[in-house]
Design an enzyme around this catalytic site. Structure first.
Site, short mmCIF file in Angstrom:
data_model
loop_
_atom_site.label_atom_id
_atom_site.label_comp_id
_atom_site.label_asym_id
_atom_site.label_seq_id
_atom_site.Cartn_x
_atom_site.Cartn_y
_atom_site.Cartn_z
N HIS A 1 -6.57 -6.15 -1.37
CA HIS A 1 -5.48 -5.03 -1.14
C HIS A 1 -4.55 -5.64 -0.35
CE1 HIS A 1 -4.11 -0.92 -0.54
NE2 HIS A 1 -4.05 -1.04 0.80
N SER B 1 0.88 -0.97 0.13
CA SER B 1 -0.15 -0.10 -0.15
C SER B 1 0.96 1.28 0.01
CB SER B 1 -0.97 0.04 1.21
OG SER B 1 -2.05 0.81 0.99
N ASP C 1 -8.78 -3.15 -6.88
CA ASP C 1 -8.12 -2.60 -5.18
C ASP C 1 -9.27 -2.30 -4.31
OD1 ASP C 1 -6.77 -0.86 -3.29
OD2 ASP C 1 -5.21 -2.33 -4.00
#
Length: 418
Positions: free
Chosen positions: A363, A200, A296
């Protein structure tokens, strides 16, 4: 809490508090505080049934003299587990994720959390997924030196400024350099192999710092980078605006990140655009692997259909549960996937680079054991994520894997929010 069943995961009702009473920036910050991409949360099921390696926090005591401090001025830190045997001279660095803070109010709040102060960081964290020390869970990297660098600057390790009045230190770039220097003194300078990874916001940082990392080692050292869920797109949201571009602009301006972004990008584009990987991935010189979900979930909730852009709450059910998306909404998400594939087209022409873009609502897939390497982990063709990354890193097989569009992938571990 996560629940297992039909390969879906639920974050519980507290995750939805972020939708109420906050604008987009507030949403981003709540995601930062609650740890949307925090593997310590997403691996709960795994911890209930196994005993992962717990690794203690090491503070970088020489960092303060270099001005390399967290948002609140506390020392940065990392978790380090030594490698052994054949992996004793191999190093895996993982940059923690945790969102961004783009205004004074949110950064002040953030400095009272683990993403802004080492005073609030866990003293021990579990090493699972790509950090696991078990061959059956992490076949290619289990015996390497494995380090997780904690994230406490709010700008993907790129900022270098401060706000004295608010007592805020935006020193991400200095933290990055201090951590690298400290690890070099502990043996990383002798590495025969090195892999920089991150998830991330840490995945974005991996892309931005990849070539810097490569330059720290001799040319004889095998050095590569793995970005997990870091391919943030400069996409148009459901209201026709660019919510994420506006937010990233505030982060770059507040934290003085522009001077630390890749010059191959800032020499030709506005620095705000250079915070988006799509404008820099093709010019990264070191070998880079992009691991990303085509749908995502963070980008759906905070960039494509944030509450600030969803004026009539038409996306409320869809952004919580992909199964509740209407036909037109799925068509919109397919357009997002198509945009992602266009972005990586030039990048994928280089044989040194790798891709694993599966059509999942997920994610961060390298930090979780169930998605990294497990009996039923996601696959494209006959290869899972860990095997694909290993094949690419060791040059066993070229990896340019792109899954077919939803709903054809039946191996996904999709995220569902209650």
């Amino acid at each position: 809490m996560l629940q297992r069943g039909s390969r879906s995961n639920s974050f519980g009702a507290m995750r939805m508090l972020c939708w109420w009473g906050f604008g987009f920036v507030g949403l981003m910050f709540v995601k930062l505080v609650q740890g949307f991409e925090d593997s310590n949360v997403t691996n709960m099921l795994y911890y209930n049934n196994n005993r992962p390696l717990m690794v203690g926090l090491t503070l970088i005591y020489g960092a303060a003299a270099k001005g390399a401090v967290c948002l609140d001025g506390s020392l940065p830190g990392y978790h380090f587990h030594r490698g052994y045997g054949a992996g004793s001279n191999s190093w895996l660095i993982q940059l923690e994720g945790g969102g961004w803070c783009g205004n004074i109010r949110n950064c002040i709040y953030s400095k009272k959390t683990r993403h802004g102060s080492s005073a609030f960081m866990e003293k021990q964290i579990p090493f699972v997924g790509i950090l696991s020390n078990k061959a059956e869970e992490n076949p290619d990297f289990y015996n390497w030196n494995r380090i997780k660098i904690r994230y406490c600057d709010g700008a993907s390790f790129t900022g270098d400024s401060q706000n004295e009045r608010a007592g805020l230190y935006f020193r991400g770039q200095r933290i990055w350099l201090a951590a690298m220097e400290d690890l070099m003194s502990k043996g990383m300078r002798y590495a025969k192999q090195a892999l920089l990874s991150g998830c991330s916001a840490g995945g974005l940082a991996t892309i931005l710092h990849c070539d810097e990392f490569r330059e720290m080692f001799p040319r004889t050292t095998r050095v590569k980078c793995l970005s997990d869920a870091g391919l943030f797109l400069d996409a148009v949201d459901v209201s026709g605006h660019r919510s994420l571009r506006n937010f990233f602009g505030s982060v770059v301006a507040l934290q003085g990140a522009q001077r630390n972004l890749p010059r191959t990008c800032t020499s030709r584009l506005n620095p705000i655009l250079c915070f988006f990987p799509q404008h820099s991935i093709a010019s990264v010189k070191a070998p880079l692997f992009l691991l990303n979900a085509a749908y995502d979930t963070w980008q759906i909730q905070a960039s494509l259909a944030p509450p600030s852009a969803d004026y009539h709450w038409n996306w409320y059910d869809c952004r919580k549960n992909y199964a509740r998306c209407s036909g037109p909404q799925m068509q919109y998400l397919q357009g997002f996937r198509n945009q992602m594939l266009r972005v990586v087209r030039r990048f994928s022409r280089s044989r040194k680079n790798g891709l694993f873009i599966n059509s999942c609502f997920a994610h961060c897939q390298s930090e979780r054991q169930d998605t990294w390497f497990a009996r039923d982990s996601p696959h494209i063709g006959n290869r899972g994520i860990a095997q694909s990354v290993g094949n690419w890193y060791f040059d066993r097989v070229q990896v340019q894997a792109i899954g077919c569009p939803y709903p054809c992938d039946k191996t996904c571990h999709n995220l569902v929010f209650n």
